[in-house]
Each structure stands twice: as structure tokens, then as C-alpha cells.
Scaffold this motif. Structure first.
Motif, PDB file in Angstrom:
ATOM      1  N   GLY A 116       0.810  -1.209   0.000  1.00  0.00           N
ATOM      2  CA  GLY A 116       0.000   0.000   0.000  1.00  0.00           C
ATOM      3  C   GLY A 116       0.843   1.259   0.000  1.00  0.00           C
ATOM      4  O   GLY A 116       0.308   2.372  -0.027  1.00  0.00           O
ATOM      5  N   LEU A 117       2.176   1.095   0.015  1.00  0.00           N
ATOM      6  CA  LEU A 117       3.092   2.230   0.075  1.00  0.00           C
ATOM      7  C   LEU A 117       3.568   2.633  -1.315  1.00  0.00           C
ATOM      8  O   LEU A 117       3.528   1.837  -2.264  1.00  0.00           O
ATOM      9  N   SER A 118       4.066   3.865  -1.429  1.00  0.00           N
ATOM     10  CA  SER A 118       4.702   4.299  -2.664  1.00  0.00           C
ATOM     11  C   SER A 118       6.048   3.586  -2.770  1.00  0.00           C
ATOM     12  O   SER A 118       6.549   3.038  -1.779  1.00  0.00           O
ATOM     13  N   ILE A 119       6.647   3.581  -3.953  1.00  0.00           N
ATOM     14  CA  ILE A 119       7.931   2.900  -4.131  1.00  0.00           C
ATOM     15  C   ILE A 119       8.999   3.467  -3.192  1.00  0.00           C
ATOM     16  O   ILE A 119       9.703   2.694  -2.521  1.00  0.00           O
ATOM     17  N   PRO A 120       9.157   4.795  -3.078  1.00  0.00           N
ATOM     18  CA  PRO A 120      10.167   5.315  -2.139  1.00  0.00           C
ATOM     19  C   PRO A 120       9.888   4.898  -0.697  1.00  0.00           C
ATOM     20  O   PRO A 120      10.819   4.591   0.060  1.00  0.00           O
ATOM     21  N   GLU A 121       8.607   4.881  -0.302  1.00  0.00           N
ATOM     22  CA  GLU A 121       8.264   4.480   1.060  1.00  0.00           C
ATOM     23  C   GLU A 121       8.615   3.019   1.312  1.00  0.00           C
ATOM     24  O   GLU A 121       9.051   2.649   2.406  1.00  0.00           O
ATOM     25  N   ARG A 122       8.446   2.176   0.288  1.00  0.00           N
ATOM     26  CA  ARG A 122       8.769   0.755   0.440  1.00  0.00           C
ATOM     27  C   ARG A 122      10.242   0.547   0.762  1.00  0.00           C
ATOM     28  O   ARG A 122      10.604  -0.380   1.493  1.00  0.00           O
ATOM     29  N   HIS A 123      11.085   1.405   0.227  1.00  0.00           N
ATOM     30  CA  HIS A 123      12.523   1.270   0.467  1.00  0.00           C
ATOM     31  C   HIS A 123      12.916   1.690   1.881  1.00  0.00           C
ATOM     32  O   HIS A 123      14.056   1.451   2.300  1.00  0.00           O
ATOM     33  N   THR A 124      12.019   2.308   2.630  1.00  0.00           N
ATOM     34  CA  THR A 124      12.303   2.679   4.020  1.00  0.00           C
ATOM     35  C   THR A 124      11.627   1.726   4.999  1.00  0.00           C
ATOM     36  O   THR A 124      11.811   1.843   6.209  1.00  0.00           O
ATOM     37  N   PHE A 125      10.839   0.789   4.485  1.00  0.00           N
ATOM     38  CA  PHE A 125      10.053  -0.113   5.326  1.00  0.00           C
ATOM     39  C   PHE A 125      10.965  -1.082   6.065  1.00  0.00           C
ATOM     40  O   PHE A 125      11.934  -1.605   5.517  1.00  0.00           O
ATOM     41  N   GLU A 126      10.650  -1.340   7.327  1.00  0.00           N
ATOM     42  CA  GLU A 126      11.348  -2.344   8.102  1.00  0.00           C
ATOM     43  C   GLU A 126      10.440  -2.806   9.240  1.00  0.00           C
ATOM     44  O   GLU A 126       9.493  -2.115   9.609  1.00  0.00           O
ATOM     45  N   PHE A 127      10.712  -3.991   9.745  1.00  0.00           N
ATOM     46  CA  PHE A 127       9.907  -4.482  10.859  1.00  0.00           C
ATOM     47  C   PHE A 127      10.761  -5.303  11.805  1.00  0.00           C
ATOM     48  O   PHE A 127      11.894  -5.679  11.484  1.00  0.00           O
ATOM     49  N   SER A 128      10.232  -5.538  12.985  1.00  0.00           N
ATOM     50  CA  SER A 128      10.938  -6.340  13.974  1.00  0.00           C
ATOM     51  C   SER A 128       9.949  -7.277  14.652  1.00  0.00           C
ATOM     52  O   SER A 128       8.738  -7.043  14.640  1.00  0.00           O
ATOM     53  N   TYR A 129      10.478  -8.347  15.212  1.00  0.00           N
ATOM     54  CA  TYR A 129       9.620  -9.287  15.930  1.00  0.00           C
ATOM     55  C   TYR A 129      10.432  -9.991  17.014  1.00  0.00           C
ATOM     56  O   TYR A 129      11.657 -10.081  16.943  1.00  0.00           O
ATOM     57  N   THR A 130       9.727 -10.470  18.009  1.00  0.00           N
ATOM     58  CA  THR A 130      10.324 -11.262  19.079  1.00  0.00           C
ATOM     59  C   THR A 130       9.506 -12.537  19.203  1.00  0.00           C
ATOM     60  O   THR A 130       8.273 -12.488  19.248  1.00  0.00           O
ATOM     61  N   THR A 131      10.178 -13.664  19.206  1.00  0.00           N
ATOM     62  CA  THR A 131       9.461 -14.939  19.225  1.00  0.00           C
ATOM     63  C   THR A 131      10.275 -15.994  19.962  1.00  0.00           C
ATOM     64  O   THR A 131      11.401 -15.750  20.387  1.00  0.00           O
ATOM     65  N   ARG A 132       9.675 -17.169  20.100  1.00  0.00           N
ATOM     66  CA  ARG A 132      10.326 -18.277  20.786  1.00  0.00           C
ATOM     67  C   ARG A 132      10.660 -19.395  19.799  1.00  0.00           C
ATOM     68  O   ARG A 132       9.820 -19.787  18.990  1.00  0.00           O
ATOM     69  N   TRP A 133      11.910 -19.893  19.888  1.00  0.00           N
ATOM     70  CA  TRP A 133      12.293 -21.081  19.151  1.00  0.00           C
ATOM     71  C   TRP A 133      12.285 -22.255  20.123  1.00  0.00           C
ATOM     72  O   TRP A 133      12.638 -22.108  21.294  1.00  0.00           O
ATOM     73  N   VAL A 134      11.885 -23.406  19.624  1.00  0.00           N
ATOM     74  CA  VAL A 134      11.898 -24.615  20.448  1.00  0.00           C
ATOM     75  C   VAL A 134      12.939 -25.572  19.883  1.00  0.00           C
ATOM     76  O   VAL A 134      12.867 -25.962  18.712  1.00  0.00           O
ATOM     77  N   HIS A 135      13.928 -25.921  20.705  1.00  0.00           N
ATOM     78  CA  HIS A 135      14.995 -26.818  20.260  1.00  0.00           C
ATOM     79  C   HIS A 135      14.411 -28.173  19.904  1.00  0.00           C
ATOM     80  O   HIS A 135      13.638 -28.757  20.672  1.00  0.00           O
ATOM     81  N   ARG A 136      14.777 -28.674  18.763  1.00  0.00           N
ATOM     82  CA  ARG A 136      14.166 -29.893  18.242  1.00  0.00           C
ATOM     83  C   ARG A 136      14.363 -31.120  19.130  1.00  0.00           C
ATOM     84  O   ARG A 136      13.445 -31.918  19.317  1.00  0.00           O
ATOM     85  N   THR A 137      15.559 -31.279  19.728  1.00  0.00           N
ATOM     86  CA  THR A 137      15.845 -32.490  20.497  1.00  0.00           C
ATOM     87  C   THR A 137      15.680 -32.307  22.005  1.00  0.00           C
ATOM     88  O   THR A 137      15.200 -33.206  22.692  1.00  0.00           O
ATOM     89  N   THR A 138      16.045 -31.132  22.508  1.00  0.00           N
ATOM     90  CA  THR A 138      15.981 -30.926  23.959  1.00  0.00           C
ATOM     91  C   THR A 138      14.656 -30.320  24.410  1.00  0.00           C
ATOM     92  O   THR A 138      14.300 -30.411  25.584  1.00  0.00           O
ATOM     93  N   GLY A 139      13.941 -29.678  23.475  1.00  0.00           N
ATOM     94  CA  GLY A 139      12.694 -29.016  23.837  1.00  0.00           C
ATOM     95  C   GLY A 139      12.898 -27.684  24.538  1.00  0.00           C
ATOM     96  O   GLY A 139      11.933 -27.042  24.956  1.00  0.00           O
ATOM     97  N   GLU A 140      14.164 -27.252  24.653  1.00  0.00           N
ATOM     98  CA  GLU A 140      14.451 -25.973  25.302  1.00  0.00           C
ATOM     99  C   GLU A 140      13.836 -24.823  24.508  1.00  0.00           C
ATOM    100  O   GLU A 140      13.882 -24.801  23.278  1.00  0.00           O
ATOM    101  N   VAL A 141      13.256 -23.863  25.224  1.00  0.00           N
ATOM    102  CA  VAL A 141      12.659 -22.691  24.596  1.00  0.00           C
ATOM    103  C   VAL A 141      13.615 -21.510  24.745  1.00  0.00           C
ATOM    104  O   VAL A 141      14.058 -21.204  25.861  1.00  0.00           O
ATOM    105  N   ILE A 142      13.954 -20.880  23.625  1.00  0.00           N
ATOM    106  CA  ILE A 142      14.817 -19.697  23.684  1.00  0.00           C
ATOM    107  C   ILE A 142      14.113 -18.545  22.977  1.00  0.00           C
ATOM    108  O   ILE A 142      13.392 -18.739  21.997  1.00  0.00           O
TER     109      ILE A 142
END
Length: 265
Positions: A116-142
């Protein structure tokens, strides 16, 4: 077991189906993929890879993981071969099940906003996220946090590749599930910031003095130090910080720092 899981990932479309719109963009022009990968490899060396740091690049033309570096096998329990052969499916398989619904909701938000942005605006777009990974074998959550920006935008303004800088959080954040935010600069120069808890667009215009204070806050300076550095009173610093809080829509200093750390002002 690895071969069995990899075979299963190859024949399923469990998670990439949520990115169908991305793949159906009408891509235009050619890109030098080897040059891009060489640039990413150079970037990895420049910032100095650490055990808790991962750089990843998704290609939305084929929904593959075009590039990744870092000790992903140690962090996730998934062999590197799985990321190479079925990168996107593997990446979402390791996400905590409780985080996936919000992740997929957010990617739809990103897609709709970006286009929905103009082309110049798209070049300034950025995002961030915080999430949890689950270790496949140990089940540890990081907990992992990432800052993302478009790495390749084609001639028509389509989002071809992104660049993720992902860092492990050594202590769990106050949030208890997938968190996100995005920003971009409008054509008139104002900054738009949207967060999960404040989903309405915020236009942020900071004065030159407020920008100076923002940079000092991010350096960890206290109000007294900022006042001495800028040759202003501590009361003036307090007024500026109050105005910055208001403009960012932050409730406290901690939230302000989180927003400031996510975006370039």
C-alpha cells in the motif's frame, strides 16, 4: 530421523501456504544472486558472527531460505541441511506453536501495508519481531528477536528478498508471546510506527534536539549526562524526554527505549 523429517518437510506445504500472496507477486527484472550472497557473506564477517546471532535471507519468489549463517544447528537442533533444502518450512517448524498464529497474522499485515506504500516508502520499510524457538531435540525454549528489512525490491516495487538480523535474548522479555512492530518513512518525511499493542499508524516527527537526545538515550546516557553533553538543564532534558514519550506513544522509559532501539531516527 533427520532424513525422515526432511522428506516429510519436502512433501508438505504446512506453513508456506500462508505466504501464497508473496509468491504470486509479479516479479520484474533480473538480479545477480551470486553478488547478493557474496555481499551477505561479507556482511556476516563485518559484524562478527557470534553463537547467538543469525543472519537469514528469505526469497519470496520460491519461498526458500536463500542465505543463512550462524550456529543454527546448535541453537535449533535442526541440521543445516534442512534449512538448505526446506528453509521456510524448517524455520516455522521450530517456532513455538503458541507463536505461530500471530506470526502468520503479522506476515499478512506486512504484505498488505508494504504494497500500500509508494515505491520510495517501500525502500524505508522495516519491521521487527520477538518470538520463541523450540529446540528440536531438547525441547528448550529460547527467545529470539529480529530486525528485518527488504533486501531486494524489484523494478515494480515487489518484495523479493528480506534480510533478518536475529539475536538470542539471554533473559526472557516481559512479553509472553510473539510480539511485532513495523515502521517506514512517508513521502513527506514523517516516520510511521505501528506496534502490536498500538496497531494504529503513528506519525512521528522529532525535532533536531529530540533526535540528539534519542541517540544519547540509546547510548545509555542518564538525563544529567545528556544535559551536560548538550549544555542544557536537566529540567529541559526531562521536558524533551516527556515529549518524545508522547510522540512515540510510549507509556514509560522502558517502552520508549524498546521503540527507539527498533527504528532509526
Amino acid at each position: 530421523m533427520d532424513k525422515v523429517l526432511l522428506k516429510d518437510l519436502k512433501k508438505q506445504d504446512k506453513y508456506t501456504k500462508f505466504f501464497k500472496d508473496w509468491k504470486e507477486q509479479e516479479f520484474q527484472g533480473e538480479i545477480d544472486e551470486q553478488k547478493l550472497k557474496d555481499e551477505l557473506a561479507t556482511l556476516s564477517k563485518t559484524i562478527g558472527m557470534q553463537e547467538s546471532l543469525v543472519i537469514a535471507c528469505f526469497d519470496y519468489r520460491n519461498l526458500n531460505l536463500a542465505f543463512f549463517t550462524g550456529n543454527v544447528e546448535k541453537l535449533t537442533g535442526y541440521p543445516e541441511s534442512m534449512f538448505r533444502n526446506k528453509g521456510m518450512e524448517t524455520s516455522f517448524t521450530m517456532i513455538h506453536p503458541e507463536d505461530r498464529p500471530e506470526l502468520f497474522r503479522f506476515q499478512k499485515i506486512v504484505f498488505d501495508v508494504f504494497h500500500g506504500l509508494s515505491i520510495p516508502e517501500r525502500h524505508t520499510f522495516e519491521f521487527s519481531y520477538t518470538t520463541r524457538w523450540v529446540h528440536r531435540t531438547t525441547g528448550e525454549v529460547i527467545w529470539m528477536t529480529s530486525k528485518v528489512r527488504p533486501y531486494v525490491i524489484d523494478e515494480a516495487g515487489n518484495f523479493i528478498m528480506d534480510l533478518h538480523i536475529i539475536v538470542q535474548l539471554l533473559t526472557a522479555p516481559k512479553i509472553k508471546s510473539y510480539d511485532w512492530s513495523y515502521s517506514y518513512s512517508k513521502d513527506d518525511g514523517s516516520k510511521i510506527i505501528v506496534t502490536k499493542n498500538s496497531p494504529m499508524d503513528k506519525s512521528v516527527k522529532l525535532t533536531s534536539k529530540e533526535r540528539e537526545i534519542v541517540n544519547l538515550v540509546l547510548e545509555g546516557k542518564e538525563s544529567k549526562e545528556i544535559g551536560e553533553k548538550l549544555n542544557i538543564s536537566i529540567f529541559t532534558v526531562a521536558t524533551h524526554r516527556k515529549n518524545i514519550l508522547r510522540k512515540l506513544g510510549a507509556k514509560n522509559v522502558g517502552e520508549m527505549v524498546k521503540i527507539l532501539a527498533s527504528y532509526d531516527f
